[in-house]
Motif scaffolding. Structure first.
Motif, PDB file in Angstrom:
ATOM      1  N   SER A  43      11.025   3.660   9.217  1.00 42.86           N
ATOM      2  CA  SER A  43      10.410   2.924   8.101  1.00 42.86           C
ATOM      3  C   SER A  43       9.887   3.810   6.989  1.00 42.86           C
ATOM      4  O   SER A  43       9.135   3.351   6.128  1.00 42.86           O
ATOM      5  N   GLU A  45       7.669   5.983   6.904  1.00 46.53           N
ATOM      6  CA  GLU A  45       6.214   6.142   6.878  1.00 46.53           C
ATOM      7  C   GLU A  45       5.852   7.621   6.793  1.00 46.53           C
ATOM      8  O   GLU A  45       6.670   8.493   7.085  1.00 46.53           O
ATOM      9  N   GLY A  96       1.814  -4.655  -1.721  1.00 45.75           N
ATOM     10  CA  GLY A  96       3.042  -3.874  -1.586  1.00 45.75           C
ATOM     11  C   GLY A  96       3.849  -4.045  -2.859  1.00 45.75           C
ATOM     12  O   GLY A  96       3.690  -5.037  -3.586  1.00 45.75           O
ATOM     13  N   THR A 229       4.513   2.881  -5.125  1.00 51.12           N
ATOM     14  CA  THR A 229       3.844   2.289  -3.964  1.00 51.12           C
ATOM     15  C   THR A 229       2.877   3.260  -3.300  1.00 51.12           C
ATOM     16  O   THR A 229       3.070   4.482  -3.366  1.00 51.12           O
ATOM     17  N   SER A 231       2.618   2.955  -0.105  1.00 49.38           N
ATOM     18  CA  SER A 231       3.088   2.871   1.287  1.00 49.38           C
ATOM     19  C   SER A 231       3.711   4.161   1.793  1.00 49.38           C
ATOM     20  O   SER A 231       3.735   4.388   3.002  1.00 49.38           O
ATOM     21  N   LYS A 232       4.264   4.963   0.924  1.00 45.03           N
ATOM     22  CA  LYS A 232       5.038   6.111   1.387  1.00 45.03           C
ATOM     23  C   LYS A 232       4.192   7.381   1.267  1.00 45.03           C
ATOM     24  O   LYS A 232       3.485   7.734   2.183  1.00 45.03           O
ATOM     25  N   ALA A 237       0.992   2.288   4.210  1.00 48.53           N
ATOM     26  CA  ALA A 237       1.946   1.188   4.433  1.00 48.53           C
ATOM     27  C   ALA A 237       1.294  -0.019   5.103  1.00 48.53           C
ATOM     28  O   ALA A 237       1.615  -1.165   4.801  1.00 48.53           O
ATOM     29  N   ARG A 240      -0.669  -2.410   2.470  1.00 52.43           N
ATOM     30  CA  ARG A 240       0.131  -3.132   1.481  1.00 52.43           C
ATOM     31  C   ARG A 240      -0.440  -3.029   0.075  1.00 52.43           C
ATOM     32  O   ARG A 240      -1.165  -3.921  -0.387  1.00 52.43           O
ATOM     33  N   GLY A 242       1.122  -1.798  -3.824  1.00 51.38           N
ATOM     34  CA  GLY A 242       2.089  -1.193  -4.728  1.00 51.38           C
ATOM     35  C   GLY A 242       1.640  -1.470  -6.147  1.00 51.38           C
ATOM     36  O   GLY A 242       0.777  -2.328  -6.373  1.00 51.38           O
ATOM     37  N   ALA A 268      -7.338  -3.274   0.920  1.00 54.27           N
ATOM     38  CA  ALA A 268      -6.218  -2.619   0.243  1.00 54.27           C
ATOM     39  C   ALA A 268      -6.681  -1.973  -1.064  1.00 54.27           C
ATOM     40  O   ALA A 268      -6.330  -0.824  -1.375  1.00 54.27           O
TER      41      ALA A 268
END
Ligand code: PLP
Length: 377
Positions: A43, A45, A96, A229, A231-232, A237, A240, A242, A268
């Motif tokens: 994924s 991550e 996200g 994002t 997330s990375k 991640a 959530r 972005g 978040a």
């Protein structure tokens, strides 16, 4: 009520949509294969996780969960705007970046509208447009697994309403450079909306030739939005978050009309703000991941595996052509507790995408492939 009756009630676009392939959970692999140690490399991550400042921010938040979050994400938008040279009203925050992809499709696409993208690509670049009834045209890669810039320019000239373009690409990892981006922009009609998905921007931005997309886009007149994002590279991640930086505030105001009002929750927003404040943590994780990626690519190319190919990658993963069906290799990896993403689209059933993990996980993956290579077929 049986399935065909409920399908007849649905909007016709919906039953025809493919399911998003989110892959297997660690628990499912433990249970099914009886392995205890799992290497999650499916994924993209970040094995370094988020900045320690994130945990502190979340602890402080624990007694405030009874209040609604800020529907406008004011503090986070201001922080992102400042570092990106944008105005806060040109910034949109999503649950996200996939949330922003959905808002864009809901705000701009009607049945029959034409969308241009690439295949293979991030699944939602095709699923959300099709959800709205749009027609998706997907361009092929070059034989060397790169962007086919000539084909892109030709297709852009036909005037799609919206373009879903990821740089670097997921799942391939390929990128186009600043000169190629200039060619793409020149080929694009003035009324086309460009959605430039830079989910792996932080990994790619130091790659030679990687375009300064914001600068290039600000120097021209077409409408655009650049998506990034947490997330990375920022390691969030699970929470959530972005964001998008848009050509103008009017575009963001349209997205505001279609999004759920409290789309980014309290945790978040606080976590993203804390992570954003510790850029050094992110920069360290990215530099180390890029080093591990290049070492992994080199080890794969040196492996005794006939016809194996590794696509050049500017992201935190590698797209590998095993030159044989990926299903049995994937099963053999899962049996060893290693989760990667086997590609299922026609023409790519010999490919897997592997995320760059910890040194131990990367070594386990390479060791497992070497074992599989030498096992009798
Ligand atoms: C991971 C990814 C995203 C989605 O990221 P979220 O912010 O977690 O929704 C978007 N686009 C691409 C190309 C990705 O790989």
């Amino acid at each position: 009520m049986n399935m065909s009756a409920i399908h007849a009630l649905a909007r016709p676009e919906v039953p025809a949509l493919p399911a998003y392939n989110a892959g297997l959970s660690s628990q499912a692999v433990r249970a099914r294969y009886g392995v205890s140690e799992i290497a999650r490399l499916a994924s993209n991550e970040n094995p370094f996780g988020a900045s320690p400042a994130v945990a502190r921010a979340l602890v402080d938040l624990a007694l405030q969960v009874g209040t609604y979050p800020d529907a406008n994400c004011s503090a986070l938008r201001a922080a992102i705007a400042q570092r990106s040279g944008a105005r806060p009203e040109e910034v949109v925050i999503g649950n996200g970046s996939e949330d922003i992809l959905q808002m864009l499709c809901q705000a701009f696409l009607s049945p029959g509208d034409r969308v241009l993208t690439q295949r293979p690509a991030f699944g939602l670049h095709e699923i959300y447009p099709r959800m709205m009834g749009a027609q998706v045209e997907a361009l092929a890669l070059t034989p060397a697994l790169g962007f086919d810039i000539d084909a892109w320019c030709e297709a852009l000239a036909h005037g799609p309403k919206l373009v879903m373009l990821a740089n670097p690409s997921n799942p391939v990892g390929c990128m186009f450079d600043a000169d190629e981006f200039a060619r793409l922009l020149a080929a694009m009609p003035p009324a086309t909306l460009l959605v430039l998905d830079e989910a792996y921007y932080e990994y790619a931005r130091t790659a030679p030739g990687f375009p300064d997309a914001l600068a290039a886009l600000r120097a021209q007149q077409r409408p655009w939005i650049v998506l990034r994002t947490f997330s990375k590279a920022w390691g969030l991640a699970g929470l959530r978050v972005g964001y998008g930086i848009a050509s103008d505030a009017a575009l963001v105001q349209l997205l505001d009309r279609v999004r759920t009002p409290f789309n980014v929750n309290l945790a978040a927003q606080a976590a993203a703000l804390a992570a954003w404040g510790d850029e050094a943590h992110m920069v360290h994780a990215v530099a180390e991941t890029v080093r591990r990626r290049d070492a992994m690519a080199e080890a794969l190319r040196a492996m005794a595996w006939p016809a194996l190919r590794v696509a050049p990658s500017a992201a935190n993963f590698l797209f590998i052509d095993l030159a044989r069906p990926n299903g049995p290799v994937n099963e053999a990896l899962l049996a060893r507790g290693i989760i990667v993403k086997p590609w299922k689209e026609p023409g790519f059933e010999s490919f897997i995408r592997v995320s760059i993990g910890t040194p131990e996980e990367n070594a386990r993956f390479l060791g497992a492939l070497a074992e599989i290579a030498s096992a009798p077929a």
